[in-house]
Design a protein around this motif. Sequence first.
Motif, short mmCIF file in Angstrom:
data_model
loop_
_atom_site.label_atom_id
_atom_site.label_comp_id
_atom_site.label_asym_id
_atom_site.label_seq_id
_atom_site.Cartn_x
_atom_site.Cartn_y
_atom_site.Cartn_z
N ASN A 156 0.85 -1.18 0.00
CA ASN A 156 0.00 0.00 0.00
C ASN A 156 0.89 1.24 0.00
O ASN A 156 2.10 1.13 -0.13
N CYS A 193 -10.88 9.67 4.83
CA CYS A 193 -11.18 8.40 5.49
C CYS A 193 -12.69 8.20 5.67
O CYS A 193 -13.18 7.08 5.59
N ARG A 251 -7.16 4.94 5.41
CA ARG A 251 -7.20 4.64 6.85
C ARG A 251 -6.07 5.39 7.52
O ARG A 251 -4.94 5.38 7.02
N MET A 307 -5.07 2.16 0.63
CA MET A 307 -5.21 0.77 0.26
C MET A 307 -5.29 0.71 -1.26
O MET A 307 -6.34 0.97 -1.87
N GLN A 354 -5.27 -1.54 -3.66
CA GLN A 354 -6.17 -2.42 -4.41
C GLN A 354 -7.58 -1.85 -4.50
O GLN A 354 -8.32 -2.17 -5.43
N ALA A 355 -7.96 -1.01 -3.54
CA ALA A 355 -9.30 -0.43 -3.53
C ALA A 355 -9.36 0.93 -4.22
O ALA A 355 -10.45 1.46 -4.45
N GLU A 361 -14.12 7.61 1.78
CA GLU A 361 -13.64 6.42 1.07
C GLU A 361 -13.07 5.44 2.09
O GLU A 361 -11.86 5.23 2.16
N THR A 362 -13.95 4.81 2.86
CA THR A 362 -13.50 3.96 3.97
C THR A 362 -12.71 2.73 3.53
O THR A 362 -11.92 2.20 4.31
N THR A 363 -12.89 2.28 2.31
CA THR A 363 -12.13 1.12 1.85
C THR A 363 -10.78 1.51 1.27
O THR A 363 -9.92 0.65 1.07
N VAL A 364 -10.58 2.81 1.00
CA VAL A 364 -9.34 3.27 0.38
C VAL A 364 -8.39 3.90 1.39
O VAL A 364 -7.19 3.65 1.36
#
Length: 113
Positions: free
Chosen positions: A42, A56, A64, A79, A81-82, A59-62
């Motif tokens: 990442n 954050c 953190r 992240m 991949q997201a 875009e909670t999957t991208v």
Amino acid sequence: MTPEDVRRIALELPGATEKSHFGKPDFRVRDRVFATLPEDGNAVIKLTRDQQEVMCGAETTVFRPVEGGWGKQGWTRVMLQAADEPTLRSALVAAWRNTAPVTLRKAFDLAGG
């Protein structure tokens, strides 16, 4: 997205260079780090606390926050991949702007960046 995408986009930014931070690739402007590539595949970027909260939350999957004190300073994990390219590019530009000197940011803004 991949670490190579981070590298490509980061190095397109004015004055950006690639160096090493604790043995991991990092990206700097005027020798100040705005992004790193830790071993987990990442990216980590330097945001303000407000930017971090917005990204954050949106875009909670991208995005953190990095754990611990670094996260409280705005350092944020991306992240890959997201993420899609516009999101990654926007995040890297924000991190670059947070780090670049005012004169370089103004020149970038005038060039349409």
